[in-house]
Design a protein around this motif. Structure first.
Motif, short mmCIF file in Angstrom:
data_model
loop_
_atom_site.label_atom_id
_atom_site.label_comp_id
_atom_site.label_asym_id
_atom_site.label_seq_id
_atom_site.Cartn_x
_atom_site.Cartn_y
_atom_site.Cartn_z
N LEU A 26 55.36 51.09 68.04
CA LEU A 26 54.19 51.79 67.51
C LEU A 26 53.40 50.88 66.56
O LEU A 26 52.17 50.90 66.55
N MET A 27 54.11 50.08 65.77
CA MET A 27 53.42 49.11 64.91
C MET A 27 52.73 48.05 65.76
O MET A 27 51.63 47.58 65.44
N ALA A 28 53.36 47.68 66.87
CA ALA A 28 52.72 46.73 67.80
C ALA A 28 51.40 47.30 68.29
O ALA A 28 50.38 46.60 68.35
N ALA A 29 51.42 48.57 68.66
CA ALA A 29 50.20 49.22 69.14
C ALA A 29 49.14 49.26 68.05
O ALA A 29 47.96 48.96 68.29
N ALA A 30 49.55 49.62 66.84
CA ALA A 30 48.60 49.73 65.73
C ALA A 30 47.95 48.39 65.42
O ALA A 30 46.72 48.30 65.25
N ARG A 31 48.75 47.34 65.34
CA ARG A 31 48.19 46.02 65.02
C ARG A 31 47.36 45.47 66.17
O ARG A 31 46.30 44.86 65.94
N ALA A 32 47.81 45.67 67.40
CA ALA A 32 47.08 45.16 68.56
C ALA A 32 45.76 45.87 68.74
O ALA A 32 44.74 45.24 69.08
N LEU A 33 45.74 47.17 68.50
CA LEU A 33 44.55 47.97 68.75
C LEU A 33 43.56 47.99 67.58
O LEU A 33 42.36 47.89 67.77
N CYS A 34 44.09 48.14 66.38
CA CYS A 34 43.23 48.31 65.21
C CYS A 34 43.02 47.03 64.42
O CYS A 34 42.10 46.98 63.58
N GLN A 35 43.86 46.03 64.66
CA GLN A 35 43.83 44.79 63.89
C GLN A 35 44.00 45.13 62.40
O GLN A 35 45.00 45.66 62.02
N HIS A 36 43.00 44.86 61.57
CA HIS A 36 43.12 45.12 60.13
C HIS A 36 42.22 46.28 59.68
O HIS A 36 41.92 46.41 58.48
N GLU A 37 41.79 47.10 60.65
CA GLU A 37 40.93 48.23 60.35
C GLU A 37 41.71 49.54 60.47
O GLU A 37 42.69 49.64 61.20
N ALA A 38 41.25 50.56 59.77
CA ALA A 38 41.87 51.88 59.88
C ALA A 38 41.54 52.49 61.24
O ALA A 38 40.47 52.27 61.80
#
Length: 298
Positions: free
Chosen positions: A117-129
């Motif tokens: 899930l963190m992989a998805a968050a970082r891959a998709l959102c980068q450094h944005e909310a």
């Protein structure tokens, strides 16, 4: 040097990066693959065997020219290595074991282990909310503040939850073909194509292992029949349930909703229609998080 791993239950994608100047972007100098690593289902011995028998040999055999070109001495590969491992089943209680295994087997400079899930968050959102979601065989989501996951609606698995997933879509489809008269023609076509009876299906779902994977395997047949209005509506309803039961609790209609996974990738139009119906805007859609993770770690 950076080693990024994106691991699922079937396979792990590894990407080795290097930069001679910390101010410059890292260059991809090698990619390789091993079987999946899931600490929630595998013992430390199983994972150690994968690292020793599948990962390490690829380190020792990938082209020396790549090392020479990058100015890396072979003897310093591991001691300058920063590992970022993202995997399904990497729950907080399993992270220490994974870190220990990497330290023992590779002796890297540093190790970080995170969930898929963190992989998805970082891959998709980068450094944005944003709101990051996984839609594949299973489903999951989180509210991400650009740095960390701040809220997660529990997925609960394909029996109690996993709305939007391939396994739940398969379950909905089977329920419809046997109970809804509007699906009579598609039922006959499916049973003939799959060479299955109702009894065979009951056996696969209730008596054989990995029923969730088998249910998700119906997704290609469903995708091939999206021209059938009833089938297409079934897909949209599945996604609408995902938004109403998993995304609504975040109370953030103002944030884009991003997706990674085969269901989001192959049913993109139906996903967009469901999002519009539920009042959300779609952001990025990736089939796999590995390229997004590369951008994040640059």
């Amino acid at each position: 040097m950076i080693l990024i791993a994106d691991s699922g239950s079937t396979k792990t994608d590894w990407m080795l990066l290097h930069s001679s100047n910390p101010q410059l972007k890292h260059e991809v100098i090698a990619t390789f693959h091993t079987q999946g690593i899931t600490p929630i289902h595998q013992t430390a011995g199983d994972i150690r065997q994968i690292l020793e028998q599948e990962l390490m040999p690829q380190f020792s055999t990938f082209p020396r020219a790549a090392l020479i070109h990058s100015g890396i001495l072979e003897t310093t590969v591991f001691q300058n290595l920063n590992i970022f491992f993202y995997g399904s089943g990497c729950t907080p209680e399993h992270v220490p074991m994974m870190v220990q295994l990497f330290n023992e087997e590779l002796s890297p400079k540093s190790v970080e282990v995170h969930s898929d899930l963190m992989a998805a968050a970082r891959a998709l959102c980068q450094h944005e909310a944003g709101i990051a979601c996984i839609l594949g065989t299973g489903a999951n989501s989180c509210l991400y503040d650009g740095e960390k996951i701040v809220q997660n609606t529990p997925a609960l698995g394909y029996i109690l939850g996993d709305e939007g997933s391939g396994s739940v879509l398969g379950r909905m489809f089977l329920n419809a073909i046997f109970k809804n008269p509007d699906f009579a023609d598609i039922r006959n076509e499916y049973l003939e194509t799959a060479k299955l009876t109702q009894a065979d299906i009951i056996k696969k779902v209730y008596r054989e292992p990995m029923a969730n994977r088998w249910l998700a395997s119906l997704a290609p047949f469903i995708h091939d029949h999206l021209s059938n209005a009833h089938v297409r509506q079934l897909v949209i309803d599945n996604f609408c349930n995902f938004f109403s039961r998993n995304i609504a609790p975040y109370q953030h209609h103002d944030l884009p909703v991003h997706f990674v996974g085969s269901m989001a990738h192959h049913f993109e139009e139906e996903l967009a229609e469901a999002a519009q119906k539920e009042g959300y805007s779609i952001g990025n859609i990736l089939k796999s998080p590995i390229d997004g993770l590369l951008a994040f770690h640059q």
